[in-house]
Motif scaffolding. Structure first.
Motif, mmCIF file in Angstrom:
data_model
loop_
_atom_site.group_PDB
_atom_site.id
_atom_site.type_symbol
_atom_site.label_atom_id
_atom_site.label_comp_id
_atom_site.label_asym_id
_atom_site.label_seq_id
_atom_site.Cartn_x
_atom_site.Cartn_y
_atom_site.Cartn_z
ATOM 1 N N UNK A 78 -3.779 9.478 6.747
ATOM 2 C CA UNK A 78 -4.369 10.617 7.462
ATOM 3 C C UNK A 78 -4.404 10.357 8.968
ATOM 4 N N UNK A 79 -4.133 9.117 9.357
ATOM 5 C CA UNK A 79 -4.095 8.764 10.782
ATOM 6 C C UNK A 79 -2.733 9.160 11.350
ATOM 7 N N UNK A 80 -2.697 9.965 12.407
ATOM 8 C CA UNK A 80 -1.415 10.305 13.039
ATOM 9 C C UNK A 80 -0.678 9.048 13.474
ATOM 10 N N UNK A 81 0.568 8.906 13.060
ATOM 11 C CA UNK A 81 1.344 7.734 13.427
ATOM 12 C C UNK A 81 1.458 6.697 12.331
ATOM 13 N N UNK A 82 0.640 6.831 11.272
ATOM 14 C CA UNK A 82 0.725 5.902 10.150
ATOM 15 C C UNK A 82 1.416 6.598 8.980
ATOM 16 N N UNK A 83 2.616 6.116 8.663
ATOM 17 C CA UNK A 83 3.352 6.621 7.515
ATOM 18 C C UNK A 83 3.132 5.723 6.313
ATOM 19 N N UNK A 84 3.859 6.001 5.252
ATOM 20 C CA UNK A 84 3.670 5.254 4.005
ATOM 21 C C UNK A 84 3.944 3.772 4.182
ATOM 22 N N UNK A 85 5.030 3.442 4.896
ATOM 23 C CA UNK A 85 5.408 2.034 5.048
ATOM 24 C C UNK A 85 4.343 1.245 5.811
ATOM 25 N N UNK A 86 3.852 1.817 6.918
ATOM 26 C CA UNK A 86 2.827 1.123 7.704
ATOM 27 C C UNK A 86 1.523 1.022 6.920
ATOM 28 N N UNK A 87 1.172 2.086 6.198
ATOM 29 C CA UNK A 87 -0.052 2.068 5.390
ATOM 30 C C UNK A 87 0.006 0.959 4.350
ATOM 31 N N UNK A 88 1.148 0.838 3.689
ATOM 32 C CA UNK A 88 1.296 -0.216 2.678
ATOM 33 C C UNK A 88 1.223 -1.593 3.316
ATOM 34 N N UNK A 89 1.809 -1.733 4.508
ATOM 35 C CA UNK A 89 1.767 -3.018 5.209
ATOM 36 C C UNK A 89 0.330 -3.371 5.594
ATOM 37 N N UNK A 90 -0.427 -2.374 6.048
ATOM 38 C CA UNK A 90 -1.829 -2.603 6.403
ATOM 39 C C UNK A 90 -2.620 -3.119 5.201
ATOM 40 N N UNK A 91 -2.411 -2.486 4.058
ATOM 41 C CA UNK A 91 -3.137 -2.886 2.852
ATOM 42 C C UNK A 91 -2.761 -4.302 2.434
ATOM 43 N N UNK A 92 -1.461 -4.584 2.385
ATOM 44 C CA UNK A 92 -0.987 -5.900 1.944
ATOM 45 C C UNK A 92 -1.510 -7.018 2.851
ATOM 46 N N UNK A 93 -1.459 -6.770 4.161
ATOM 47 C CA UNK A 93 -1.817 -7.833 5.099
ATOM 48 C C UNK A 93 -3.311 -7.956 5.369
ATOM 49 N N UNK A 94 -4.059 -6.875 5.152
ATOM 50 C CA UNK A 94 -5.472 -6.908 5.558
ATOM 51 C C UNK A 94 -6.476 -6.807 4.419
ATOM 52 N N UNK A 95 -6.032 -6.469 3.217
ATOM 53 C CA UNK A 95 -7.016 -6.248 2.149
ATOM 54 C C UNK A 95 -7.891 -7.465 1.884
#
Length: 198
Positions: A111-128
């Motif tokens: 829902x954040x402008x500029x964050x697509x599926x790939x970046x969202x998945x990367x955020x989850x993998x690296x920061x969860x």
């Protein structure tokens, strides 16, 4: 490194504030909710992070240490710079962001402008595993009641120069359509209805 600034607020805009520190005006980039928490002429303190580039030195400001920590943490992910990190905090309150990262909620992140599926998945993998799941299990407003949000956003709009009655009417209308919205969402929608944003 400038870790914080304190002084009377000289100017307030949707994405930044200017604080007079000993006769020097510091422009600090902030989220809409942070901009709405300060008022012109009133002394305020903002925690800051300074980003130095070859052609600029930019201050990003926060009212809480948690938000500043998340701002720094987000930028450890490839493809996430300070502006995208700030946009993330403008859309998702710290608790909601922690919930999305810890729970693998890529839809919330997208829902954040500029964050697509790939970046969202990367955020989850690296920061969860680097964030603690917030204690609240509520959605949207992360446990803040609609009444509190109404007061907070109304005060923010008044701080941006709108009449209190006009601001309150706009906020009530937004909450009537979306009662689960968080303060940043309500602020943006209120500004839009008042003709200050597209």
């Amino acid at each position: 490194m400038i870790a914080s600034v304190r002084g009377p607020v000289v100017d307030v805009a949707l994405d930044h504030v200017v604080i007079d520190c000993g006769g020097v005006g510091y422009q600090v980039l902030v989220t809409p909710s942070t901009a709405g928490s300060v008022r012109r002429g009133v002394e305020s303190t903002l925690l800051t992070t300074m980003i130095v580039r070859e052609d600029s030195m930019t201050l990003y400001g926060f009212t809480e240490p948690d938000a500043r920590s998340l701002f720094t943490l987000l930028q450890t992910v490839t493809g996430v710079g300070p502006r995208l990190a700030m946009a993330t905090l403008a859309v998702l309150e710290p608790d909601a962001l922690r919930q999305a990262l810890a729970g693998g909620d890529t839809k919330a992140l997208m829902t954040v402008p500029g964050i697509g599926k790939r970046v969202a998945e990367r955020l989850v993998v690296e920061l969860r595993d680097k964030v603690d799941r917030p204690h609240t299990e509520s959605g949207g407003a992360a446990g803040v009641s609609g009444f509190t949000i109404r007061d907070q956003v109304t005060e923010a709009l008044v701080g941006l120069g709108f009449a209190e009655a006009q601001a309150e009417k706009a906020v009530i209308a937004v909450l009537a359509e979306n009662p689960d919205a968080d303060s940043a969402t309500v602020l943006r929608a209120g500004l839009a209805s008042l003709g200050k944003t597209k």
